[in-house]
Design an enzyme around this catalytic site. Structure first.
Site, PDB file in Angstrom:
ATOM      1  N   ARG A 286       0.816  -1.222   0.000  1.00 22.09           N
ATOM      2  CA  ARG A 286       0.000   0.000   0.000  1.00 22.09           C
ATOM      3  C   ARG A 286       0.846   1.268   0.000  1.00 22.09           C
ATOM      4  O   ARG A 286       0.534   2.222  -0.701  1.00 22.09           O
ATOM      5  CB  ARG A 286      -0.915   0.014   1.224  1.00 22.09           C
ATOM      6  CG  ARG A 286      -2.058  -0.949   1.102  1.00 22.09           C
ATOM      7  CD  ARG A 286      -2.975  -0.864   2.304  1.00 22.09           C
ATOM      8  NE  ARG A 286      -4.157  -1.679   2.072  1.00 22.09           N
ATOM      9  CZ  ARG A 286      -5.197  -1.719   2.879  1.00 22.09           C
ATOM     10  NH1 ARG A 286      -5.217  -0.998   3.984  1.00 22.09           N
ATOM     11  NH2 ARG A 286      -6.233  -2.470   2.609  1.00 22.09           N
ATOM     12  N   GLU A 374     -13.920   4.053  16.478  1.00 18.60           N
ATOM     13  CA  GLU A 374     -12.785   4.725  15.820  1.00 18.60           C
ATOM     14  C   GLU A 374     -12.320   5.940  16.626  1.00 18.60           C
ATOM     15  O   GLU A 374     -11.196   6.414  16.447  1.00 18.60           O
ATOM     16  CB  GLU A 374     -13.184   5.129  14.393  1.00 18.60           C
ATOM     17  CG  GLU A 374     -11.999   5.503  13.535  1.00 18.60           C
ATOM     18  CD  GLU A 374     -12.334   5.644  12.049  1.00 18.60           C
ATOM     19  OE1 GLU A 374     -13.269   4.981  11.565  1.00 18.60           O
ATOM     20  OE2 GLU A 374     -11.642   6.441  11.377  1.00 18.60           O
TER      21      GLU A 374
HETATM   22  C1  LIG Z   1     -15.992   3.651   2.989  1.00 12.88           C
HETATM   23  C2  LIG Z   1     -15.498   2.932   4.200  1.00 12.88           C
HETATM   24  C3  LIG Z   1     -15.295   1.567   4.139  1.00 12.88           C
HETATM   25  C4  LIG Z   1     -14.832   0.872   5.249  1.00 12.88           C
HETATM   26  N1  LIG Z   1     -14.675  -0.483   5.175  1.00 12.88           N
HETATM   27  C5  LIG Z   1     -14.326  -1.197   6.278  1.00 12.88           C
HETATM   28  C6  LIG Z   1     -14.297  -2.623   6.262  1.00 12.88           C
HETATM   29  O1  LIG Z   1     -14.586  -3.255   5.258  1.00 12.88           O
HETATM   30  N2  LIG Z   1     -13.927  -3.253   7.411  1.00 12.88           N
HETATM   31  C7  LIG Z   1     -13.601  -2.592   8.555  1.00 12.88           C
HETATM   32  O2  LIG Z   1     -13.270  -3.208   9.572  1.00 12.88           O
HETATM   33  N3  LIG Z   1     -13.657  -1.224   8.596  1.00 12.88           N
HETATM   34  C8  LIG Z   1     -14.012  -0.521   7.504  1.00 12.88           C
HETATM   35  N4  LIG Z   1     -14.079   0.853   7.568  1.00 12.88           N
HETATM   36  C9  LIG Z   1     -13.828   1.528   8.862  1.00 12.88           C
HETATM   37  C10 LIG Z   1     -15.024   1.312   9.808  1.00 12.88           C
HETATM   38  O3  LIG Z   1     -16.206   1.372   9.057  1.00 12.88           O
HETATM   39  C11 LIG Z   1     -15.082   2.368  10.915  1.00 12.88           C
HETATM   40  O4  LIG Z   1     -13.858   2.470  11.569  1.00 12.88           O
HETATM   41  C12 LIG Z   1     -16.152   2.009  11.954  1.00 12.88           C
HETATM   42  O5  LIG Z   1     -17.374   1.701  11.330  1.00 12.88           O
HETATM   43  C13 LIG Z   1     -16.329   3.180  12.908  1.00 12.88           C
HETATM   44  O6  LIG Z   1     -17.470   2.969  13.706  1.00 12.88           O
HETATM   45  P1  LIG Z   1     -17.846   4.069  14.798  1.00 12.88           P
HETATM   46  O7  LIG Z   1     -19.144   3.639  15.374  1.00 12.88           O
HETATM   47  O8  LIG Z   1     -16.709   4.308  15.681  1.00 12.88           O
HETATM   48  O9  LIG Z   1     -18.055   5.415  13.943  1.00 12.88           O
HETATM   49  P2  LIG Z   1     -19.144   5.791  12.831  1.00 12.88           P
HETATM   50  O10 LIG Z   1     -19.805   4.594  12.250  1.00 12.88           O
HETATM   51  O11 LIG Z   1     -18.449   6.709  11.894  1.00 12.88           O
HETATM   52  O12 LIG Z   1     -20.256   6.562  13.663  1.00 12.88           O
HETATM   53  C14 LIG Z   1     -19.999   7.813  14.268  1.00 12.88           C
HETATM   54  C15 LIG Z   1     -21.312   8.557  14.403  1.00 12.88           C
HETATM   55  O13 LIG Z   1     -21.087   9.728  15.184  1.00 12.88           O
HETATM   56  C16 LIG Z   1     -21.886  10.778  14.681  1.00 12.88           C
HETATM   57  N5  LIG Z   1     -21.311  12.060  15.134  1.00 12.88           N
HETATM   58  C17 LIG Z   1     -20.159  12.646  14.741  1.00 12.88           C
HETATM   59  N6  LIG Z   1     -19.972  13.788  15.418  1.00 12.88           N
HETATM   60  C18 LIG Z   1     -21.025  13.927  16.265  1.00 12.88           C
HETATM   61  C19 LIG Z   1     -21.400  14.912  17.230  1.00 12.88           C
HETATM   62  N7  LIG Z   1     -20.627  15.986  17.464  1.00 12.88           N
HETATM   63  N8  LIG Z   1     -22.562  14.754  17.920  1.00 12.88           N
HETATM   64  C20 LIG Z   1     -23.361  13.666  17.678  1.00 12.88           C
HETATM   65  N9  LIG Z   1     -23.052  12.716  16.777  1.00 12.88           N
HETATM   66  C21 LIG Z   1     -21.889  12.834  16.091  1.00 12.88           C
HETATM   67  C22 LIG Z   1     -21.859  10.576  13.176  1.00 12.88           C
HETATM   68  O14 LIG Z   1     -22.965  11.185  12.558  1.00 12.88           O
HETATM   69  C23 LIG Z   1     -21.881   9.044  13.074  1.00 12.88           C
HETATM   70  O15 LIG Z   1     -23.185   8.538  12.904  1.00 12.88           O
HETATM   71  C24 LIG Z   1     -14.545   1.562   6.461  1.00 12.88           C
HETATM   72  C25 LIG Z   1     -14.751   2.945   6.521  1.00 12.88           C
HETATM   73  C26 LIG Z   1     -15.219   3.637   5.402  1.00 12.88           C
HETATM   74  C27 LIG Z   1     -15.440   5.120   5.501  1.00 12.88           C
END
Ligand SMILES: Cc1cc2nc3c(=O)[nH]c(=O)nc-3n(C[C@H](O)[C@H](O)[C@H](O)COP(=O)(O)OP(=O)(O)OC[C@H]3O[C@@H](n4cnc5c(N)ncnc54)[C@H](O)[C@@H]3O)c2cc1C
Length: 567
Positions: A286, A374
């Site tokens: 990568r 994350e």
């Molecule tokens: C296109 C893409 C493909 C991916 N593919 C993979 C994969 O195949 N396998 C893998 O393991 N990982 C993958 N990842 C990474 C993985 O999806 C993320 O790391 C993981 O889903 C993060 O989950 P989370 O719940 O921490 O955050 P998120 O799912 O990003 O949720 C965070 C939430 O917080 C909300 N938010 C933000 N700021 C505020 C605020 N101030 N007040 C209230 N709400 C707020 C947002 O609206 C969002 O809904 C991918 C990421 C992307 C972008």
């Protein structure tokens, strides 16, 4: 009195936030689950269409120890090994729990099917359907959340500040995006599950909601951040033709399953100019691929959309269909026929390894303040294995929910005076009216450009210093003068202003950490310091002191018995 109140406040309703809310509710707590977008539909989780890495050992023999060894190896010596171990140990439990809750993992001969992915020693990555994993897991969690009366869900509420007194979180201030009002929220504990920061970059794979607010909120509240320099850039994100409803990072499995030719804008293979050979089948690592593509663009040999071509025209349609069946039809529906057209790809910001510093209970150093998903830093060190991020969201979400539910009501009662003072300070409408022509969205776009050009995949001290200078100028001069429009209802300028305020602090954290790390390691590549330096096998922790970011170096958290990582 506060406008809203609950035992546990969960900020962000992606995979981590929803998992946390379910676990906290199962532990008997009342839960407020907020999202600045739509609950369960806003962030990265629903966009992640590919795979989840867990040592189920159903496809071929595997173990938690082997998954941990692969994770630590990818992390290049900087993982918080206790967090990595938790991720690998608890991952299988969460995947099986998700199956009991309704996620239909792809199966073969009665067992969960697991695929190989780069950096894993064995077939470890499970998935739903072709390119349906994120939407499917988000749907399972949304359904489960909606069945639990103890969870109150509120969309369109953006948290803009955590309320803290005497080292104890008391709740939060949030902007109601519908009427433009600031609201106060009281809670015994709060979980920051607001996702990553890749929206800081002009080129990113992210949803519009990933502006890195969790990191700024944690820092301002008195928690520490760690490893903020380690942003993961994906080398072959999709640039063109336009692709609707499909994962912008989907080309990786295509290239390693089928081979593909990586060509510059003049349709020449170029990887051999950068110390790699691929014999017409793109398999460069990568970092080399990202470097080579960016250098070709710099030399004026990029594609029309500023990337490289990924070409599958030499592969017969039957072979393409055999490997990716329905995906080929979804591409055709987007007007992309791989037998006729190469696609344009290029490096883009994709994931953040750094984040909020927590212990194995997801507890920050502020009592009652937790983090999940994350937003948490440390488990993946200097680089992340593919598939580990969704595992992290589930595992850390579950752990944060359980820990937060155990938090007893604060010994410090709700402090209305403090809340009112914060409301007054934060109310953007109290700022002097400005005649500045720039909008917050325009400044966000400029910040994204500054970050992409100066703190992107390949960095130098000079460029990072330039980024820092412009960020500080934006903070001091531009941000306070920005116009946020007159009306309150559906005022997106107001939302953008608060987001920008957090984006600037988070961008500063990334740039300061990148400047201080004068070596190349994992996802942090310095052109002026191309080698790794073992004296820097240390993490950088950041804290907020007198309205400024202060950094310190600290040794990584190690398990007693782990193998040293190898290159
Ligand atoms: C296109 C893409 C493909 C991916 N593919 C993979 C994969 O195949 N396998 C893998 O393991 N990982 C993958 N990842 C990474 C993985 O999806 C993320 O790391 C993981 O889903 C993060 O989950 P989370 O719940 O921490 O955050 P998120 O799912 O990003 O949720 C965070 C939430 O917080 C909300 N938010 C933000 N700021 C505020 C605020 N101030 N007040 C209230 N709400 C707020 C947002 O609206 C969002 O809904 C991918 C990421 C992307 C972008």
């Amino acid at each position: 009195m506060p406008d809203l109140s609950s035992d546990v406040l969960v900020i962000g309703a992606g995979g981590a936030g929803m998992y946390a809310a379910i676990t906290a509710a199962q532990s008997g707590a009342s839960v407020l689950l907020l999202d600045k977008g739509q609950v369960g539909r806003g962030g990265a989780t629903i966009m992640a269409q590919m795979t989840v890495a867990v040592a189920l050992g159903q496809q071929e023999p595997d173990s938690v120890e082997l998954h941990l060894a692969d994770t630590l190896n990818a992390g290049r010596g900087l993982c918080n090994e206790e967090l990595s171990k938790l991720l690998c140990e608890e991952g299988p439990k969460r995947i099986l729990e998700m199956e009991r809750w309704g996620t239909r993992w792809a199966r073969e001969n009665g067992h969960i099917k697991q695929e190989m992915a780069p950096g894993h020693s064995v077939k470890r990555c499970c998935y739903v359907d072709f390119l349906n994993t994120g939407p499917a897991v988000a749907a399972t969690l949304r359904r489960k959340v909606s069945e639990m009366p103890a969870i109150r869900r509120i969309s369109n509420l953006a948290v803009v500040e955590i309320l803290v007194r005497d080292g104890q979180a008391l709740g939060a201030v949030a902007l109601n995006l519908v009427d433009g009002e600031l609201m106060t929220i009281q809670a015994n504990s709060a979980i920051l599950a607001a996702g990553g920061l890749t929206k800081l970059y002009e080129r990113n794979s992210a949803s519009a909601n990933m502006g890195g607010e969790a990191y700024a909120l944690a820092l301002w509240a008195g928690a520490e951040l760690i490893d903020m320099e380690f942003v993961q850039f994906f080398p072959i994100g999709h640039l063109a033709p336009r692709l609707v409803g499909m994962d912008p990072i989907m080309w990786d499995p295509f290239r390693y399953k089928l081979g593909g030719k990586l060509l510059n804008g003049q349709f020449e293979e170029f990887i051999n100019r950068y110390g790699s050979t691929d014999f017409g089948k793109y398999n460069a690592t990568r970092d080399i691929a990202a470097y080579a593509i960016l250098k070709e663009i710099e030399a004026g040999r990029g594609t029309p959309h500023g990337g490289a071509y990924l070409d599958f025209r030499h592969i017969p349609e039957a072979e393409l269909r055999g490997a990716f069946g329905p995906v080929i039809d979804r591409l055709l529906a987007n007007g992309i026929d791989l037998t006729k057209t190469p696609v344009e790809v290029g490096p883009m910001a994709h994931y953040h390894m750094g984040g909020i510093r927590v212990d194995v209970n997801m507890q920050t150093r502020i009592a009652g303040l937790f983090a999940a998903g994350e937003a948490v830093g440390g488990a993946n060190g200097a680089n992340r294995l593919s598939g580990n991020a969704i595992t992290e969201a589930f595992v850390f979400g579950e752990r944060a929910g359980a820990s937060a539910a155990e938090t007893k009501p604060s010994r410090i009662p709700w402090d209305e005076a403090l809340a009112r003072k914060e409301l007054e300070r934060l109310d953007a409408r109290n700022r002097r009216p400005s005649n500045a022509r720039a909008t917050p969205a325009a400044l966000q776009a400029e910040l994204q450009k500054v970050m992409w050009e100066n703190a992107g995949p390949f960095r130098t001290g000079e460029k990072l210093a330039a980024a820092l200078a412009r960020i500080q100028e934006m903070q001091k001069i531009d941000l306070p003068r920005l116009s946020v429009g007159g009306q309150n209802r559906f005022n997106l300028d107001l939302q953008d202003w608060f987001e920008l305020r957090a984006m600037l602090t988070t961008a500063e954290a990334v740039v300061r950490s990148a400047l201080a790390r004068r070596e190349s390691r994992g996802a942090h590549q310095r052109e002026d310091f191309p080698a790794s330096d073992d004296t820097l096998l240390r993490n950088q922790a950041l804290q907020w002191e007198d309205e400024a970011i202060v950094a310190r170096w600290m040794p990584p958290v190690r398990l007693k018995q782990t193998r040293p990582f190898h290159d």
